[in-house]
Design a protein around this motif. Sequence first.
Motif, mmCIF file in Angstrom:
data_model
loop_
_atom_site.group_PDB
_atom_site.id
_atom_site.type_symbol
_atom_site.label_atom_id
_atom_site.label_comp_id
_atom_site.label_asym_id
_atom_site.label_seq_id
_atom_site.Cartn_x
_atom_site.Cartn_y
_atom_site.Cartn_z
ATOM 1 N N PHE A 1 115.907 -15.844 89.646
ATOM 2 C CA PHE A 1 114.993 -16.909 89.244
ATOM 3 C C PHE A 1 113.958 -16.344 88.281
ATOM 4 C CE2 PHE A 1 116.708 -18.339 93.213
ATOM 5 C CZ PHE A 1 116.850 -19.713 93.055
ATOM 6 N N LEU A 2 113.789 -17.034 87.162
ATOM 7 C CA LEU A 2 112.714 -16.736 86.223
ATOM 8 C C LEU A 2 111.709 -17.861 86.404
ATOM 9 C CD1 LEU A 2 111.543 -15.056 83.910
ATOM 10 C CD2 LEU A 2 112.877 -16.462 82.324
ATOM 11 N N ARG A 3 110.574 -17.544 87.041
ATOM 12 C CA ARG A 3 109.571 -18.555 87.367
ATOM 13 C C ARG A 3 108.348 -18.356 86.488
ATOM 14 N NH1 ARG A 3 111.053 -17.566 93.246
ATOM 15 N NH2 ARG A 3 112.525 -19.244 93.633
ATOM 16 N N VAL A 4 107.931 -19.436 85.872
ATOM 17 C CA VAL A 4 106.775 -19.431 84.989
ATOM 18 C C VAL A 4 105.758 -20.411 85.565
ATOM 19 C CG1 VAL A 4 105.964 -19.991 82.672
ATOM 20 C CG2 VAL A 4 108.192 -18.882 82.974
ATOM 21 N N TYR A 5 104.525 -19.938 85.753
ATOM 22 C CA TYR A 5 103.456 -20.783 86.278
ATOM 23 C C TYR A 5 102.438 -20.997 85.172
ATOM 24 C CZ TYR A 5 105.575 -19.465 90.701
ATOM 25 O OH TYR A 5 106.463 -19.267 91.723
ATOM 26 N N ILE A 6 102.172 -22.280 84.861
ATOM 27 C CA ILE A 6 101.240 -22.622 83.796
ATOM 28 C C ILE A 6 100.150 -23.530 84.347
ATOM 29 C CG2 ILE A 6 102.956 -22.340 81.966
ATOM 30 C CD1 ILE A 6 103.292 -25.417 81.961
ATOM 31 N N ASP A 7 99.038 -23.603 83.620
ATOM 32 C CA ASP A 7 97.928 -24.427 84.084
ATOM 33 C C ASP A 7 97.042 -24.787 82.906
ATOM 34 O OD1 ASP A 7 96.554 -25.837 86.020
ATOM 35 O OD2 ASP A 7 95.768 -24.087 87.060
ATOM 36 N N LYS A 8 96.104 -25.671 83.161
ATOM 37 C CA LYS A 8 95.024 -26.004 82.230
ATOM 38 C C LYS A 8 93.923 -26.636 83.053
ATOM 39 C CE LYS A 8 96.373 -30.679 81.039
ATOM 40 N NZ LYS A 8 96.933 -31.596 80.094
ATOM 41 N N GLU A 9 92.757 -26.765 82.476
ATOM 42 C CA GLU A 9 91.645 -27.414 83.160
ATOM 43 C C GLU A 9 92.099 -28.803 83.591
ATOM 44 O OE1 GLU A 9 88.097 -27.340 84.894
ATOM 45 O OE2 GLU A 9 88.689 -25.714 83.551
ATOM 46 N N GLY A 10 91.961 -29.115 84.858
ATOM 47 C CA GLY A 10 92.396 -30.408 85.371
ATOM 48 C C GLY A 10 93.838 -30.427 85.847
ATOM 49 N N GLY A 11 94.591 -29.324 85.609
ATOM 50 C CA GLY A 11 95.961 -29.207 86.095
ATOM 51 C C GLY A 11 96.993 -29.681 85.077
ATOM 52 N N VAL A 12 98.234 -29.288 85.311
ATOM 53 C CA VAL A 12 99.351 -29.698 84.460
ATOM 54 C C VAL A 12 100.197 -30.725 85.211
ATOM 55 C CG1 VAL A 12 99.491 -27.568 83.112
ATOM 56 C CG2 VAL A 12 100.792 -27.738 85.226
ATOM 57 N N ASP A 13 100.909 -31.542 84.433
ATOM 58 C CA ASP A 13 101.775 -32.522 85.068
ATOM 59 C C ASP A 13 103.239 -32.158 84.829
ATOM 60 O OD1 ASP A 13 102.524 -33.498 82.501
ATOM 61 O OD2 ASP A 13 100.934 -34.999 82.532
ATOM 62 N N ILE A 14 104.121 -32.940 85.435
ATOM 63 C CA ILE A 14 105.547 -32.636 85.386
ATOM 64 C C ILE A 14 106.093 -32.732 83.955
ATOM 65 C CG2 ILE A 14 106.346 -34.970 85.912
ATOM 66 C CD1 ILE A 14 108.437 -33.508 87.793
ATOM 67 N N THR A 15 105.528 -33.608 83.146
ATOM 68 C CA THR A 15 105.979 -33.739 81.756
ATOM 69 C C THR A 15 105.673 -32.464 80.971
ATOM 70 O OG1 THR A 15 105.619 -36.129 81.837
ATOM 71 C CG2 THR A 15 105.780 -35.131 79.653
ATOM 72 N N GLU A 16 104.473 -31.927 81.156
ATOM 73 C CA GLU A 16 104.101 -30.683 80.469
ATOM 74 C C GLU A 16 104.997 -29.528 80.917
ATOM 75 O OE1 GLU A 16 99.366 -31.097 79.645
ATOM 76 O OE2 GLU A 16 100.028 -31.214 81.733
ATOM 77 N N CYS A 17 105.274 -29.453 82.207
ATOM 78 C CA CYS A 17 106.167 -28.403 82.712
ATOM 79 C C CYS A 17 107.558 -28.557 82.105
ATOM 80 C CB CYS A 17 106.236 -28.444 84.243
ATOM 81 S SG CYS A 17 104.705 -27.960 85.058
ATOM 82 N N GLY A 18 108.041 -29.789 82.037
ATOM 83 C CA GLY A 18 109.363 -30.051 81.458
ATOM 84 C C GLY A 18 109.428 -29.685 79.987
ATOM 85 N N ASP A 19 108.368 -30.026 79.234
ATOM 86 C CA ASP A 19 108.326 -29.689 77.803
ATOM 87 C C ASP A 19 108.365 -28.183 77.593
ATOM 88 O OD1 ASP A 19 108.162 -32.385 77.228
ATOM 89 O OD2 ASP A 19 106.016 -32.350 76.749
#
Length: 156
Positions: free
Chosen positions: A37-55
Motif C-alpha cells: 500500500f502506498l498511502r498519502v495523507y493530505i490536509d488543508k485548513e478546515g480539512g480536505v474532502d473526498i473530491t480533493e483526495c480523488g483529484d
Amino acid sequence: MSSQAIDITEGFLQPILDEKGLELVDIEYVKEGSNWFLRVYIDKEGGVDITECGDVSELLSEKLDEADPIKEAYFLEVSSPGVERPLKTRADFENNLNKNVVIKLYEPIDGEKTYEGILQSFTDDVITIAYKVKTRNQQVTIPFEKVAKARLAVAF
C-alpha cells in the motif's frame, strides 16, 4: 525500496499539492499481508474532502504510471489524516498548540514512555505537555529528538 518509493512519490506529489493549496502530512509505503500500500495523507485548513483526495489520487496515479518507479503491484490510497493526525515535524508541533496530543518516547522521562495531555508549548526543540495524574495537574518537558511517535488525540 520503501524510503525510495516515498521519496519518488513525494517528488511527484508536492507540485500537485502546491497547485491545489494542499499540505502533505505523511506518506507510507507498507506491506500488509501479501499486498503493498502506498498511502498519502493530505490536509488543508478546515480539512480536505473526498473530491480533493480523488483529484490528487488521479493526478498522482498518472505520474506514477508514467514513470513506473515502483516495480511491485501496490494500492494507492489518498486520504485525510483524520482527527488523530500524526505530528512529525517541528511545524506540526508549533501549529497544534493547546490541542490534546499523545507522545511516545524512545526512552522514559520520569519513568514514563507515553504521555497524553495538552500541548502547551514548543520552544527551542522542547515540547511541554500539561497532563493529569488522577486529580493533580502535572507538566513534562520532552526534547524533540526523544519523540518516537506523536499524534493529535481525541479527548473524551
